[in-house]
Scaffold this motif. Structure first.
Motif, PDB file in Angstrom:
ATOM      1  N   ALA A  33      30.188   1.745  -7.389  1.00  0.00           N
ATOM      2  CA  ALA A  33      31.145   1.532  -8.478  1.00  0.00           C
ATOM      3  C   ALA A  33      32.478   2.135  -8.087  1.00  0.00           C
ATOM      4  N   PRO A  74      31.764   7.755 -17.607  1.00  0.00           N
ATOM      5  CA  PRO A  74      32.951   6.975 -17.982  1.00  0.00           C
ATOM      6  C   PRO A  74      32.584   5.920 -19.025  1.00  0.00           C
ATOM      7  N   TYR A  85      29.435   1.327 -21.898  1.00  0.00           N
ATOM      8  CA  TYR A  85      29.277   2.100 -20.672  1.00  0.00           C
ATOM      9  C   TYR A  85      28.792   1.175 -19.561  1.00  0.00           C
ATOM     10  N   SER A  86      29.472   1.174 -18.439  1.00  0.00           N
ATOM     11  CA  SER A  86      29.045   0.391 -17.284  1.00  0.00           C
ATOM     12  C   SER A  86      27.804   1.041 -16.678  1.00  0.00           C
ATOM     13  N   ASP A  89      28.681   2.928 -13.552  1.00  0.00           N
ATOM     14  CA  ASP A  89      29.336   4.210 -13.823  1.00  0.00           C
ATOM     15  C   ASP A  89      28.328   5.255 -14.271  1.00  0.00           C
ATOM     16  N   GLU A  92      26.323   6.417 -11.241  1.00  0.00           N
ATOM     17  CA  GLU A  92      27.157   7.285 -10.405  1.00  0.00           C
ATOM     18  C   GLU A  92      27.311   8.662 -11.051  1.00  0.00           C
ATOM     19  N   TRP A  93      27.523   8.692 -12.366  1.00  0.00           N
ATOM     20  CA  TRP A  93      27.650   9.955 -13.090  1.00  0.00           C
ATOM     21  C   TRP A  93      26.356  10.766 -12.992  1.00  0.00           C
TER      22      TRP A  93
END
Length: 108
Positions: A33, A74, A85-86, A89, A92-93
């Motif tokens: 991402a 994010p 919310y993607s 993302d 990754e978070w």
């Protein structure tokens, strides 16, 4: 081929039973991402969908979003009441918060 944006509604017909199974995982877009990833080909979570996946209350996600500075994954505010919310993302978070225990100097 683009993956449709996930939709969620809170209204349920009265004749259907609620299930306790977690929501199905989103379809994944290949690659990391970043700002160049096409957003519409990615899977998306609503606040309630993501809260269920993370096993936290929706108020936790709202608190993270409104903290100064913002915390949590994010998000995209589509309107005052609609936040998405993607999936990329969020993954990754989660990876950025992952802790891998290591053995101590004595092998414990």
């Amino acid at each position: 081929m683009p993956v449709p944006i996930a939709t969620s509604t809170n209204a349920e017909p009265h004749h259907e039973k609620k299930t306790t199974a977690p929501p199905a995982p989103p379809r994944r877009h290949p690659g990391p991402a970043d700002d160049q990833t096409p957003l519409l080909t990615n899977a998306w979570y609503s606040t309630s969908d993501l809260a269920a996946r993370l096993r936290v209350d929706t108020s936790t996600l709202r608190r993270w979003r409104t903290a100064q500075p913002p915390q949590g994954p994010p998000f995209v505010a589509l309107s005052e009441r609609v936040v998405m919310y993607s999936a990329l993302d969020v993954e990754e978070w989660l990876r950025s918060r992952r802790t891998t225990p290591t053995k101590g100097i004595h092998g414990r």
